[in-house]
Write an enzyme that holds these catalytic residues in place. Structure first.
Site, PDB file in Angstrom:
ATOM      1  N   TRP A 143       1.014  -1.207   0.104  1.00  0.00           N
ATOM      2  CA  TRP A 143      -0.378  -0.241   0.096  1.00  0.00           C
ATOM      3  C   TRP A 143       0.898   1.425  -0.081  1.00  0.00           C
ATOM      4  O   TRP A 143       2.141   1.530   0.683  1.00  0.00           O
ATOM      5  CB  TRP A 143      -0.829  -0.293   1.426  1.00  0.00           C
ATOM      6  N   ASP A 166     -15.654   8.844  -0.771  1.00  0.00           N
ATOM      7  CA  ASP A 166     -16.339   8.035   0.160  1.00  0.00           C
ATOM      8  C   ASP A 166     -17.557   8.593   1.380  1.00  0.00           C
ATOM      9  O   ASP A 166     -17.007   9.434   1.438  1.00  0.00           O
ATOM     10  CB  ASP A 166     -15.492   7.711   1.135  1.00  0.00           C
ATOM     11  N   ARG A 182      -9.474  -3.245   6.974  1.00  0.00           N
ATOM     12  CA  ARG A 182     -10.470  -1.632   6.904  1.00  0.00           C
ATOM     13  C   ARG A 182     -11.706  -2.086   7.853  1.00  0.00           C
ATOM     14  O   ARG A 182     -12.684  -1.765   7.218  1.00  0.00           O
ATOM     15  CB  ARG A 182     -10.216  -1.207   5.993  1.00  0.00           C
ATOM     16  N   LYS A 237     -16.126   5.572  -9.192  1.00  0.00           N
ATOM     17  CA  LYS A 237     -14.693   5.060  -9.018  1.00  0.00           C
ATOM     18  C   LYS A 237     -15.249   3.918  -8.304  1.00  0.00           C
ATOM     19  O   LYS A 237     -16.171   3.587  -6.638  1.00  0.00           O
ATOM     20  CB  LYS A 237     -13.978   6.027  -7.894  1.00  0.00           C
ATOM     21  N   TRP A 238     -14.423   2.846  -8.422  1.00  0.00           N
ATOM     22  CA  TRP A 238     -14.724   1.320  -7.880  1.00  0.00           C
ATOM     23  C   TRP A 238     -14.078   1.022  -7.032  1.00  0.00           C
ATOM     24  O   TRP A 238     -12.661   0.522  -7.841  1.00  0.00           O
ATOM     25  CB  TRP A 238     -15.243   0.103  -9.028  1.00  0.00           C
ATOM     26  N   ASP A 239     -13.835   0.385  -5.776  1.00  0.00           N
ATOM     27  CA  ASP A 239     -12.467   1.091  -5.093  1.00  0.00           C
ATOM     28  C   ASP A 239     -12.804  -0.690  -4.144  1.00  0.00           C
ATOM     29  O   ASP A 239     -14.321  -1.649  -4.024  1.00  0.00           O
ATOM     30  CB  ASP A 239     -13.663   1.338  -3.569  1.00  0.00           C
ATOM     31  N   MET A 240     -11.998  -0.955  -3.728  1.00  0.00           N
ATOM     32  CA  MET A 240     -11.899  -2.034  -2.882  1.00  0.00           C
ATOM     33  C   MET A 240     -10.891  -2.561  -1.828  1.00  0.00           C
ATOM     34  O   MET A 240      -9.661  -2.267  -2.393  1.00  0.00           O
ATOM     35  CB  MET A 240     -12.188  -3.579  -4.091  1.00  0.00           C
ATOM     36  N   ASN A 241     -10.417  -2.594  -0.662  1.00  0.00           N
ATOM     37  CA  ASN A 241      -9.615  -2.816   0.173  1.00  0.00           C
ATOM     38  C   ASN A 241     -10.096  -3.130   1.220  1.00  0.00           C
ATOM     39  O   ASN A 241      -9.542  -3.700   1.715  1.00  0.00           O
ATOM     40  CB  ASN A 241     -10.694  -1.128   0.997  1.00  0.00           C
ATOM     41  N   ASP A 298      -2.629   5.060  -3.753  1.00  0.00           N
ATOM     42  CA  ASP A 298      -3.350   6.548  -2.594  1.00  0.00           C
ATOM     43  C   ASP A 298      -2.241   7.363  -2.079  1.00  0.00           C
ATOM     44  O   ASP A 298      -2.239   8.648  -1.859  1.00  0.00           O
ATOM     45  CB  ASP A 298      -3.279   5.413  -1.247  1.00  0.00           C
TER      46      ASP A 298
HETATM   47  C1  DGJ Z   1      -8.886   3.934  -0.488  1.00  0.00           C
HETATM   48  C2  DGJ Z   1      -8.674   4.715  -1.863  1.00  0.00           C
HETATM   49  O1  DGJ Z   1      -7.460   4.550  -2.386  1.00  0.00           O
HETATM   50  C3  DGJ Z   1      -9.211   5.656  -1.411  1.00  0.00           C
HETATM   51  O2  DGJ Z   1      -8.605   6.555  -2.824  1.00  0.00           O
HETATM   52  C4  DGJ Z   1     -10.244   6.596  -0.819  1.00  0.00           C
HETATM   53  O3  DGJ Z   1     -11.336   6.565  -2.377  1.00  0.00           O
HETATM   54  C5  DGJ Z   1     -10.451   5.437   0.312  1.00  0.00           C
HETATM   55  N1  DGJ Z   1     -10.706   4.209   0.138  1.00  0.00           N
HETATM   56  C6  DGJ Z   1     -11.991   6.161   0.543  1.00  0.00           C
HETATM   57  O4  DGJ Z   1     -12.470   5.199   1.426  1.00  0.00           O
END
Ligand code: DGJ
Length: 753
Positions: free
Chosen positions: A186, A354, A429, A462-466, A524
């Site tokens: 990351w 978000d 997360r 923006k399709w996020d996945m954490n 990020d």
């Molecule tokens: C992780 C993304 O990489 C960020 O750019 C942002 O969208 C956050 N999530 C939001 O929770």
């Protein structure tokens, strides 16, 4: 073009030839991958094993050289005398496929199990191999700069088969190579690692369930002498977003076995009689123009054949994203205020990140509940989108549809929808992933995301996945197929929506996602000096049209590094430019710089996003070059300044050696503050360098940085033209580049009249 002659197959384009034959034992044998050659060359290119090697299994007693162990193969068997790593494992038994037939198709036979695939290939060669109880088909598709390969296994017997490993391709290439793979984490993606390929196996794999920023799937194999500009380099990548595996190993005979596919670790797929399993498509390319040659082949292929058709060569808007400026803390009026400021600076798209739904005031809760937070947005999404549109900007929205917080209505209603893999409390997360292998879960996502997208004028997602790790084994593959199903059902009917995929930055930067989302959020980490590594690393495999690249605040949130706004802009130009900071706090001088950046970028946007990208060797700095239709742009970036820096040249490659070019630097301004205490010595009165007077001047007045302007031939530019020297402690002058740490410039090069 694909030609066949006596079971010799020649796949050729202007850029490369790939030659294979079926040998007298029915095994597909590799002959050549490299410079364009002629079909007639096949005998000259074939290995000559003489009387074979001791210590080998022999397929035919009459042929002492028939040792599978020393043959350059196109796909291996298993347990039948080829002792190198096998590309296939079935039931823990010997595998021995032999040639049955071949066919040539116009175009590409479509995938049947939901995997994405490159589009508009010219021709495809199918080689069919069989053994009792199963059939293996190898596919080769010719694109102008690359070749794609994949494999399909069919159970033709009457008992189930357990498939443990099936690589997309395997090939034995003669030569000594170094493997460059890209590893990271990351905020630190795409660090290149180079290692020699010798007798021990060199592996690049991910096992988190995703392509992963830990180990990027794409990699390169180069001759030890190869540079950015010269030498033979091979490139490989996979059209897939799940666990991947690649290995390279040199045999005693000097053949380097390369294979790539789904990671076999913990993988098992049961094939009932009649079932088939198809692998993801792998991409292979070759160039003798060094690393830049291979990058250019990949870039061309991705821009033409991977990204969704609607977005091919379509200019991407300059965007503003709310995340780093607001995080979860915003209201309708704060967003509208930001949008007005962004519009004034030149942004064209406003993205709400978000925090807009459910109880999402931090990252502990709300994922999965897609009801708009009416406290923050009393006029709803439509009210906000309409307002942004009225200002003359497009509106975009963030989602994280694959994930669920345990503290959400969705999880309380359907705890069984989460992919807990028997460990319900193992969050990342504070989230779990939804089980996309379940049709009802996929329907929930498709219905909810589609409902929101149709509720307002939304031009970008923006399709996020954490959550970085999912269940192991075949379920990981089925999850990825579920993801592709969901993406296809939402976005294929809405092709005009620009989709930017993101996974905590670049945790899923791969060709599979690019088949749906023309852009990916690289990282990020928006610190421009870190971005030199991240975007520079990505540039080996992916074109700059696919990089989301934003200017953010300094000192930077992840590195605490203070960099000039000019450099933040100059690095972000080499991608899809955006701004991501609280615009309310921009000083007047900074606003002017951003306005100038956005205007400059828009004037050269096609070249920055789609031009031919090159990494240029440069003394002391990093140099990137893009060449568009009528212009070349070069960015020259420095890291730490040194005292009394020596001369520096600007080198440009690939220009017409005979033509003359005009070179001019982007007009940049200098903050008075960069001179610190030195200002005391030139000011007419005694001023405190830390006092209010100088601070006020620094916020309102800027000096011109050196303006470089010259004409030179393409040949001179290739060898390097001399630039004004950098600040050396001897005073300020426009004939000198005053850069300090992390300084940079962009040069515009056009044909001289
Ligand atoms: C992780 C993304 O990489 C960020 O750019 C942002 O969208 C956050 N999530 C939001 O929770």
């Amino acid at each position: 073009m694909i030609c066949v002659m006596d079971q010799v197959f020649h796949i050729s384009t202007e850029k490369y030839s790939y030659l294979l034959r079926i040998n007298r034992h029915g095994l597909p044998e590799h002959l050549h991958f490299g410079a364009p050659i002629q079909m007639e060359d096949h005998l000259a290119l074939a290995c000559k094993p003489g009387l074979g090697w001791g210590g080998s299994i022999i397929l035919d007693e009459k042929d002492p050289a028939s040792c599978p162990d020393i043959m350059p193969l196109e796909f291996s068997g298993n347990g039948r005398g080829d002792y190198r790593e096998s590309s296939i494992e079935i039931d823990g038994k010997a595998v021995d496929f032999r040639f049955v037939s071949s066919r040539i198709f116009k175009g590409i036979p479509p995938m049947t199990q939901g995997l994405p695939q490159a589009k508009d290939g010219e021709e495809t060669l199918e080689i069919v191999l069989e053994q009792p109880g199963s059939r293996l088909k190898l596919y080769y598709t010719a694109f102008d700069t690359v070749l794609t390969r994949r494999a399909v296994l069919e159970n033709t017997g009457d008992a189930p088969l357990q498939l443990h490993k099936l690589m997309s391709f395997c090939v034995d290439i003669f030569g000594d190579f170094e493997m460059t793979s890209f590893h990271g984490n990351w905020i630190a993606e795409m660090r290149p690692h180079k290692q020699a390929v010798t007798g021990g196996r060199v592996v690049n794999e991910s096992s988190t369930g995703f392509s992963s920023f830990r180990h990027q799937p794409g990699f390169l194999l180069s001759e030890p002498c190869a540079t950015e500009e010269f030498g033979q380099v091979y490139g490989f990548n996979l059209v897939y977003s799940g666990n991947h595996y690649s290995s390279c190993q040199q045999s005693f005979q000097g053949l380097t076995r390369v294979m790539m596919g789904i990671n076999p670790s913990n993988f098992v797929k049961v094939l009932e009689p009649g079932d088939v399993f198809e692998t993801p498509e792998a991409v292979l390319t070759w160039s003798d123009w060094g690393f830049n040659g291979v990058s250019s082949n990949f870039h061309r292929f991705i821009n033409h054949h991977i990204v969704p058709e609607y977005w091919r060569f379509k200019e991407r808007p300059v965007l503003f994203n709310s995340w780093e400026g607001c995080m979860f803390n915003f209201t309708h009026s704060r967003l509208v205020d930001l949008a007005k400021r962004a519009k004034k600076l030149g942004c064209e798209l406003f993205v709400l990140d978000d925090g807009w739904f459910g109880k999402r005031d931090n990252d502990l809760a709300g994922l999965g509940d897609y009801n708009v937070n009416m406290k923050k947005l009393p006029y709803g999404l439509k009210g906000l989108a309409d307002k942004i549109n009225e200002l003359g900007m497009q509106f975009g929205l963030w989602f994280e549809p694959e994930a669920v917080n345990p503290d959400s209505d969705l999880y309380r209603t359907h705890p069984d929808w989460a992919l807990t893999d028997d460990h319900p409390d193992l969050c990342g997360r504070h989230e779990l992933l939804l089980d996309l292998t379940k049709p009802e879960v996929r329907d929930y996502i498709v219905e909810n995301v589609s409902r929101v997208l149709d509720s307002a004028n939304i031009s970008y997602v923006k399709w996020d996945m954490n959550r970085h790790s999912i269940a192991l084994g075949a379920k990981a593959h089925d999850y990825i197929l579920g993801l592709y199903d969901v993406l296809g059902r939402i976005f294929v009917p809405r092709p005009h929506i620009l989709l930017e995929s993101c996974s905590s930055g670049g945790n899923r930067f791969d060709l599979g996602m690019l088949c749906y989302s023309p852009q990916v959020w690289c990282s990020d980490d928006t610190d421009p000096i870190e971005r030199l590594t991240i975007q520079g690393g990505l540039s080996y495999l992916y074109p700059q049209s696919t990089f989301g690249a934003h200017v953010s605040a300094a000192p930077h949130a992840q590195t605490l590094r203070a960099t000039p706004l000019t450099t933040r802009g100059n690095v972000s130009f080499f991608g899809c430019l955006g701004y991501e900071l609280d615009l309310k706090h921009l000083l007047g001088v900074e606003e002017k710089e951003v306005i100038a950046q956005a205007a400059f970028y828009k004037a050269h946007r096609m070249a920055f996003q789609f031009g031919d990208f090159r990494r240029v060797n440069s003394r002391g700095g990093v140099c990137w070059q893009v060449t568009g239709e009528n212009v070349t742009l070069a960015g020259l970036f420095h890291k730490l300044e040194s005292a009394a820096p020596g001369y520096e040249k600007l080198r440009l490659v690939g220009l017409d050696q005979q033509k003359r070019y005009h070179v001019i630097s982007r007009a940049q301004k200098l903050r008075i503050g960069v001179f610190g205490n030195l200002v005391k010595h030139i000011a007419p009165v005694d001023v405190d360098p830390n006092g209010a007077l100088l601070r006020t001047v620094d916020h309102h007045v800027m000096l011109d940085d050196s303006a470089e302007e010259l004409t030179a031939s393409g040949a001179a530019l290739h060898s390097g033209v001399m630039l004004h020297n950098r600040f050396a402690g001897t005073g300020y002058d426009k004939q000198q580049r005053t850069q300090g740490d992390f300084g940079s410039n962009v040069y515009v090069v056009t044909e001289a009249e």
